[in-house]
Design a protein around this motif. Structure first.
Motif, PDB file in Angstrom:
ATOM      1  N   TYR A  54      29.977  78.492  43.343  1.00 32.82           N
ATOM      2  CA  TYR A  54      30.455  79.309  42.324  1.00 32.82           C
ATOM      3  C   TYR A  54      29.122  80.011  41.664  1.00 32.82           C
ATOM      4  O   TYR A  54      28.236  79.404  41.504  1.00 32.82           O
ATOM      5  CB  TYR A  54      31.241  78.575  41.483  1.00 32.82           C
ATOM      6  CG  TYR A  54      32.502  77.953  41.942  1.00 32.82           C
ATOM      7  CD1 TYR A  54      33.446  78.529  42.561  1.00 32.82           C
ATOM      8  CD2 TYR A  54      32.468  76.491  42.018  1.00 32.82           C
ATOM      9  CE1 TYR A  54      34.615  78.124  43.077  1.00 32.82           C
ATOM     10  CE2 TYR A  54      33.588  75.807  42.183  1.00 32.82           C
ATOM     11  CZ  TYR A  54      34.715  76.631  42.762  1.00 32.82           C
ATOM     12  OH  TYR A  54      35.814  76.165  43.128  1.00 32.82           O
ATOM     13  N   ASN A  55      29.462  81.334  41.433  1.00 35.51           N
ATOM     14  CA  ASN A  55      28.488  81.884  40.446  1.00 35.51           C
ATOM     15  C   ASN A  55      28.617  81.513  38.914  1.00 35.51           C
ATOM     16  O   ASN A  55      29.383  82.328  38.400  1.00 35.51           O
ATOM     17  CB  ASN A  55      28.557  83.533  40.689  1.00 35.51           C
ATOM     18  CG  ASN A  55      27.441  84.288  40.040  1.00 35.51           C
ATOM     19  OD1 ASN A  55      26.614  83.927  39.237  1.00 35.51           O
ATOM     20  ND2 ASN A  55      27.874  85.715  39.917  1.00 35.51           N
ATOM     21  N   LEU A  56      27.936  80.617  38.674  1.00 36.59           N
ATOM     22  CA  LEU A  56      27.986  80.132  37.456  1.00 36.59           C
ATOM     23  C   LEU A  56      27.536  80.953  36.179  1.00 36.59           C
ATOM     24  O   LEU A  56      27.859  80.826  35.029  1.00 36.59           O
ATOM     25  CB  LEU A  56      27.502  78.781  37.135  1.00 36.59           C
ATOM     26  CG  LEU A  56      28.066  77.517  37.912  1.00 36.59           C
ATOM     27  CD1 LEU A  56      27.397  76.321  37.798  1.00 36.59           C
ATOM     28  CD2 LEU A  56      29.486  77.414  37.800  1.00 36.59           C
ATOM     29  N   LYS A  84      27.784  83.555  28.104  1.00 31.65           N
ATOM     30  CA  LYS A  84      28.342  84.573  27.058  1.00 31.65           C
ATOM     31  C   LYS A  84      27.981  86.116  27.416  1.00 31.65           C
ATOM     32  O   LYS A  84      26.649  86.417  27.536  1.00 31.65           O
ATOM     33  CB  LYS A  84      27.772  84.050  25.792  1.00 31.65           C
ATOM     34  CG  LYS A  84      28.404  84.858  24.409  1.00 31.65           C
ATOM     35  CD  LYS A  84      27.975  84.495  23.309  1.00 31.65           C
ATOM     36  CE  LYS A  84      28.644  85.024  22.030  1.00 31.65           C
ATOM     37  NZ  LYS A  84      28.228  84.513  20.769  1.00 31.65           N
ATOM     38  N   PRO A  85      29.140  86.822  27.646  1.00 28.72           N
ATOM     39  CA  PRO A  85      28.727  88.272  28.002  1.00 28.72           C
ATOM     40  C   PRO A  85      28.115  89.094  26.923  1.00 28.72           C
ATOM     41  O   PRO A  85      28.552  88.804  25.473  1.00 28.72           O
ATOM     42  CB  PRO A  85      30.041  88.731  28.333  1.00 28.72           C
ATOM     43  CG  PRO A  85      31.085  87.891  27.755  1.00 28.72           C
ATOM     44  CD  PRO A  85      30.321  86.554  27.392  1.00 28.72           C
ATOM     45  N   PHE A  86      27.627  90.220  27.133  1.00 32.11           N
ATOM     46  CA  PHE A  86      27.347  91.245  26.079  1.00 32.11           C
ATOM     47  C   PHE A  86      28.366  91.935  25.675  1.00 32.11           C
ATOM     48  O   PHE A  86      29.409  92.051  26.586  1.00 32.11           O
ATOM     49  CB  PHE A  86      26.107  91.786  26.405  1.00 32.11           C
ATOM     50  CG  PHE A  86      26.338  92.769  27.718  1.00 32.11           C
ATOM     51  CD1 PHE A  86      27.028  93.890  27.715  1.00 32.11           C
ATOM     52  CD2 PHE A  86      25.953  92.706  28.872  1.00 32.11           C
ATOM     53  CE1 PHE A  86      27.305  94.824  28.705  1.00 32.11           C
ATOM     54  CE2 PHE A  86      26.003  93.398  30.138  1.00 32.11           C
ATOM     55  CZ  PHE A  86      27.022  94.611  29.940  1.00 32.11           C
ATOM     56  N   PRO A  87      28.612  92.391  24.405  1.00 35.30           N
ATOM     57  CA  PRO A  87      29.569  93.313  24.039  1.00 35.30           C
ATOM     58  C   PRO A  87      30.194  94.168  24.933  1.00 35.30           C
ATOM     59  O   PRO A  87      29.405  95.048  25.471  1.00 35.30           O
ATOM     60  CB  PRO A  87      29.358  93.762  22.563  1.00 35.30           C
ATOM     61  CG  PRO A  87      28.294  92.865  22.135  1.00 35.30           C
ATOM     62  CD  PRO A  87      27.600  92.492  23.291  1.00 35.30           C
ATOM     63  N   HIS A  99      37.399  80.645  44.583  1.00 35.59           N
ATOM     64  CA  HIS A  99      36.123  81.311  43.935  1.00 35.59           C
ATOM     65  C   HIS A  99      36.400  81.327  42.558  1.00 35.59           C
ATOM     66  O   HIS A  99      37.133  80.873  41.709  1.00 35.59           O
ATOM     67  CB  HIS A  99      35.875  82.631  44.425  1.00 35.59           C
ATOM     68  CG  HIS A  99      37.162  83.567  44.451  1.00 35.59           C
ATOM     69  ND1 HIS A  99      38.406  83.461  45.322  1.00 35.59           N
ATOM     70  CD2 HIS A  99      37.498  84.503  43.569  1.00 35.59           C
ATOM     71  CE1 HIS A  99      39.228  84.059  44.856  1.00 35.59           C
ATOM     72  NE2 HIS A  99      38.802  84.789  43.950  1.00 35.59           N
ATOM     73  N   LEU A 100      35.217  81.871  41.462  1.00 37.04           N
ATOM     74  CA  LEU A 100      35.434  82.101  40.385  1.00 37.04           C
ATOM     75  C   LEU A 100      35.425  83.291  39.917  1.00 37.04           C
ATOM     76  O   LEU A 100      34.672  84.454  40.116  1.00 37.04           O
ATOM     77  CB  LEU A 100      34.194  81.537  39.761  1.00 37.04           C
ATOM     78  CG  LEU A 100      34.045  81.519  38.273  1.00 37.04           C
ATOM     79  CD1 LEU A 100      34.966  80.629  37.280  1.00 37.04           C
ATOM     80  CD2 LEU A 100      32.500  81.102  37.660  1.00 37.04           C
ATOM     81  N   ASP A 101      36.565  83.838  38.969  1.00 37.67           N
ATOM     82  CA  ASP A 101      36.894  85.325  38.441  1.00 37.67           C
ATOM     83  C   ASP A 101      36.752  85.350  36.919  1.00 37.67           C
ATOM     84  O   ASP A 101      37.376  84.199  36.399  1.00 37.67           O
ATOM     85  CB  ASP A 101      37.982  85.861  39.075  1.00 37.67           C
ATOM     86  CG  ASP A 101      37.660  86.358  40.308  1.00 37.67           C
ATOM     87  OD1 ASP A 101      36.796  87.153  40.540  1.00 37.67           O
ATOM     88  OD2 ASP A 101      38.316  86.104  41.335  1.00 37.67           O
TER      89      ASP A 101
END
Length: 270
Positions: free
Chosen positions: A3-5, A10-13, A219-221
């Motif tokens: 998985y792409n951990l 935390k994403p940017f705004p 998979h991871l989404d």
């Protein structure tokens, strides 16, 4: 399974996730079901609220008014407005929503639907009223919002205006940052087969909210839903920057008075 951990960082705004509400037919049909449930505010406003909003629009504009509905979803306002003699145009980023709206269009001579994006929409038509209801305006960053307002301003008729409905910070005042998870065995919202669902609610600051879901199976989404809340002064500032001069403030999408306790902020600007 690998998985792409990094997707869980935390994403940017206003960063997009890998999932959308129109990523596939299964998700899209579940979204449409939520829009069509008129008993709750979910994909769309409750049926009673939609009717109240249409009554206010009829009070603002003449029978032959040309309406643009931004983020129209399955087109729930179209028939009500067309029955009142108005001309309706609606666009949505989801081809599934537009396909449903076209299939159920009762007024093909008065209503038109098409797929488009808030960030790139452009038109040579003139409109008497542009609708951005139920927080559509708040899903995008400030630069995209201002750019859209400027494009809309140039497409308004002489007495044309825009209605924008957003949430105030009070709407989320009592909510705190949370993280939870749930195993879905079958027929979940995101997938028909088993998956693990990770949900989080995060306040980035006093006005920006992230509602995030991670879907984990083979998979991871990630689905990121950004919600910008507004004080009245913030929204007035953006409208003024875009060239609007006459701005009226309300506490609902059907013109209820705005108070210090309002969780909804609605503007009618010209």
């Amino acid at each position: 399974m690998n998985y792409n951990l990094d997707l869980l960082k935390k994403p940017f705004p206003f960063q997009s996730g890998t999932l959308t509400l129109w990523s596939n037919d299964y998700i899209a049909q579940n979204v449409i079901k939520r829009h069509l449930d008129g008993s709750v505010d979910s994909g769309s406003r409750k049926t009673d609220t939609i009717h109240q909003t249409v009554e206010w629009i009829q009070h603002l504009k003449p029978m032959s008014a040309r309406i643009l509905d931004v983020g129209c979803g399955p087109g729930l306002y179209a028939e009500l407005l067309c029955k009142r003699g108005m001309y309706y145009e609606g666009f949505d980023i989801s081809p599934y929503q537009i396909a449903y709206a076209k299939q159920h269009n009762s007024f093909p001579e008065r209503a038109n639907f098409y797929v488009d994006d808030f960030r790139t929409w452009n038109s040579e038509k003139k409109f008497d009223l542009v609708l951005l209801l139920y927080g559509i305006y708040s899903f995008y960053c400030r630069n995209d919002r201002i750019a859209f307002l400027k494009r809309v301003k140039s497409n308004l008729s002489e007495n044309g205006g825009i209605i924008i409905e957003v949430f105030t910070p009070l709407h989320y005042k009592e909510r705190t940052d949370t993280v939870d998870w749930e195993y879905i065995e079958q027929n979940g919202f995101w997938c028909k087969t088993p998956y693990l669902e990770l949900n989080s609610f995060c306040k980035y600051n006093s006005s920006l909210i992230l509602v995030q879901t991670a879907v984990l199976n083979d998979h991871l989404d990630i689905w990121n839903s950004w919600i910008q809340t507004f004080e009245s002064s913030d929204l007035v500032e953006e409208l003024t920057e875009a060239g609007f001069e006459k701005i009226q403030l309300y506490g609902s999408c059907y013109a209820a008075p705005l108070t210090a306790q309002s969780e909804i902020l609605c503007v009618y600007a010209r």
